[in-house]
Design a protein around this motif. Structure first.
Motif, PDB file in Angstrom:
ATOM      1  N   LEU A   8       0.826  -1.212   0.000  1.00  0.00           N
ATOM      2  CA  LEU A   8       0.000   0.000   0.000  1.00  0.00           C
ATOM      3  C   LEU A   8       0.860   1.262   0.000  1.00  0.00           C
ATOM      4  O   LEU A   8       0.553   2.253  -0.687  1.00  0.00           O
ATOM      5  N   ILE A   9       1.939   1.233   0.791  1.00  0.00           N
ATOM      6  CA  ILE A   9       2.824   2.408   0.853  1.00  0.00           C
ATOM      7  C   ILE A   9       3.500   2.641  -0.483  1.00  0.00           C
ATOM      8  O   ILE A   9       3.576   3.779  -0.977  1.00  0.00           O
ATOM      9  N   ILE A  10       3.991   1.567  -1.092  1.00  0.00           N
ATOM     10  CA  ILE A  10       4.667   1.704  -2.381  1.00  0.00           C
ATOM     11  C   ILE A  10       3.706   2.247  -3.441  1.00  0.00           C
ATOM     12  O   ILE A  10       4.053   3.139  -4.239  1.00  0.00           O
ATOM     13  N   ARG A  11       2.487   1.762  -3.442  1.00  0.00           N
ATOM     14  CA  ARG A  11       1.505   2.228  -4.426  1.00  0.00           C
ATOM     15  C   ARG A  11       1.152   3.688  -4.192  1.00  0.00           C
ATOM     16  O   ARG A  11       1.001   4.464  -5.131  1.00  0.00           O
ATOM     17  N   SER A  12       1.010   4.055  -2.901  1.00  0.00           N
ATOM     18  CA  SER A  12       0.633   5.448  -2.617  1.00  0.00           C
ATOM     19  C   SER A  12       1.784   6.422  -2.875  1.00  0.00           C
ATOM     20  O   SER A  12       1.556   7.601  -3.174  1.00  0.00           O
ATOM     21  N   GLU A  13       3.023   5.955  -2.745  1.00  0.00           N
ATOM     22  CA  GLU A  13       4.179   6.826  -2.930  1.00  0.00           C
ATOM     23  C   GLU A  13       4.898   6.551  -4.257  1.00  0.00           C
ATOM     24  O   GLU A  13       6.061   6.917  -4.424  1.00  0.00           O
ATOM     25  N   TRP A  14       4.204   5.924  -5.191  1.00  0.00           N
ATOM     26  CA  TRP A  14       4.836   5.516  -6.447  1.00  0.00           C
ATOM     27  C   TRP A  14       5.409   6.715  -7.219  1.00  0.00           C
ATOM     28  O   TRP A  14       6.559   6.691  -7.672  1.00  0.00           O
ATOM     29  N   ASN A  15       4.661   7.762  -7.323  1.00  0.00           N
ATOM     30  CA  ASN A  15       5.118   8.938  -8.059  1.00  0.00           C
ATOM     31  C   ASN A  15       6.317   9.591  -7.370  1.00  0.00           C
ATOM     32  O   ASN A  15       7.261  10.050  -8.030  1.00  0.00           O
TER      33      ASN A  15
END
Length: 378
Positions: A162-169
């Motif tokens: 979830l963290i990686i997806r939310s901070e992908w940009n």
């Protein structure tokens, strides 16, 4: 037939818990310890990350900087340089290390499991038995540990995704930033991720701590027979206690009989009760040296006659003294007058023995107060 583990339905007694504690058996939660240590580390990096990074950078720079290459060839200069760098590193990271050490010890106090026992270090060769090892491998505890590990992986892994997806940009945006700004942003992102992953472990701790406490007390449960046996050991075996009581009574009786020759008079019933009294000038009141009924009373009179102690038949007084006067204690104040009559006769008897003359007559009737009167049947 011996009771099986399935029949251990009784809660552990205080003695069982104390014994387990002495042997180093206390409730422990590795998950709680790991969580607190990682939480302290993550919080330290979040709050002091910049300061720690600055100190680490300074330490590396000072370690790689050579002011005087010629001086570094001298051993004592090199040791002094290493000592200086070591002190700087210790001071820099001491708060972090100290906080993590406190966090590692804190679960023992939270679970009241702080104990030091050398028995915990004693080797148990029974654990090397492969059959027992297989039994532990497929035990209920192993199954719970497997479920717990799986749950931990799912929770921590899910939070990481979830963290990686939310901070992908933001992650890909690091490539476009200048070096120093990119390092600062990456450090912030890593610290935030670390803190969130640690926070996700709280769910594991909430499940693990109650389980460990329940399992600890469940493993110490006792059978009904064990509880009864422990009660017997705590209270003492009735046969042993009876034997000790008889020995104590016999010792007290011998000590009492040894005091009879020191008595001034023995008041009798005449056959059922006997009370030996003594009164000296330094006493506030007459004192009971010995008393008894039946066979004990007969023995008191025999010892008294052997040593020339006067015997006086005063049934009401003998019964009252036996019932209301304590051994080796002064007589009750209400019986002073009655005992005074007896002692007056004893003193007259002593003078007759010393000087002769008319033989003193014993008091015909010694009365006692109504409240201290004891019927003959008693």
């Amino acid at each position: 037939m011996a009771e099986s583990d399935a029949e251990k339905t009784e809660k552990p007694t205080g003695r069982r818990l104390a014994k387990a504690r002495d042997e180093g058996q206390v409730p422990r939660s590795r998950e709680l310890s790991s969580f607190l240590v990682l939480l302290v580390a993550a919080s330290a990096f979040w709050l002091m990350g910049g300061w720690l990074a600055e100190r680490a950078t300074t330490l590396v720079r000072r370690g790689l900087t050579i002011e005087n290459a010629q001086a570094l060839q001298t051993p004592h200069v090199v040791m002094a340089r290493l000592e200086d760098l070591g002190q700087y590193a210790l001071i820099s990271f001491a708060p972090l290390v100290l906080g993590m050490a406190v966090a590692a010890l804190l679960p023992s106090f939270l679970l009241h499991s702080w104990v030091f026992s050398t028995k915990a270090f004693t080797p148990k060769f029974g654990r090397m038995n492969p059959i027992s090892g297989l039994g532990r491998l497929f035990s209920k505890n192993s199954l719970v540990e497997l479920v717990k590990s799986t749950l931990k992986s799912l929770v921590v892994g899910g939070v990481a995704v979830l963290i990686i997806r939310s901070e992908w940009n933001e992650i890909f945006g690091l490539l476009a930033q200048p070096l120093e700004q990119g390092l600062a942003s990456a450090g912030h992102l890593l610290t935030y991720t670390f803190l969130m992953l640690v926070a996700s472990m709280l769910l594991i701790v909430v499940v693990d701590v109650p389980w460990q406490i329940w399992q600890y007390f469940d493993n110490l449960k006792m059978t009904k027979e064990e509880v009864k046996q422990e009660a017997k050991e705590s209270e003492g075996n009735p046969q042993v206690k009876g034997r000790i009581r008889r020995m104590q009574l016999e010792t007290a009786r011998r000590r009492m009989m040894a005091a009879v020759p020191q008595a001034d008079v023995i008041v009798t019933n005449p056959s059922h009760f006997a009370v030996a009294l003594s009164y000296k000038e330094n006493m506030a009141a007459p004192k009971v040296l010995a008393k008894g009924m039946g066979e004990v009373a007969r023995r008191i009179k025999e010892v008294g006659l052997e040593h020339g102690v006067p015997l006086l038949e005063a049934p009401p007084l003998a019964r009252a003294l036996y019932r209301h006067a304590e051994l080796e204690q002064e007589i009750p104040g209400a019986l002073y007058a009655a005992v005074a009559e007896v002692l007056a006769y004893v003193y007259q008897l002593d003078r007759w023995r010393a000087n002769g003359g008319d033989y003193p007559l014993p008091p015909k009737k010694v009365s006692v107060p109504p409240d201290f009167f004891v019927p003959e049947a008693a």
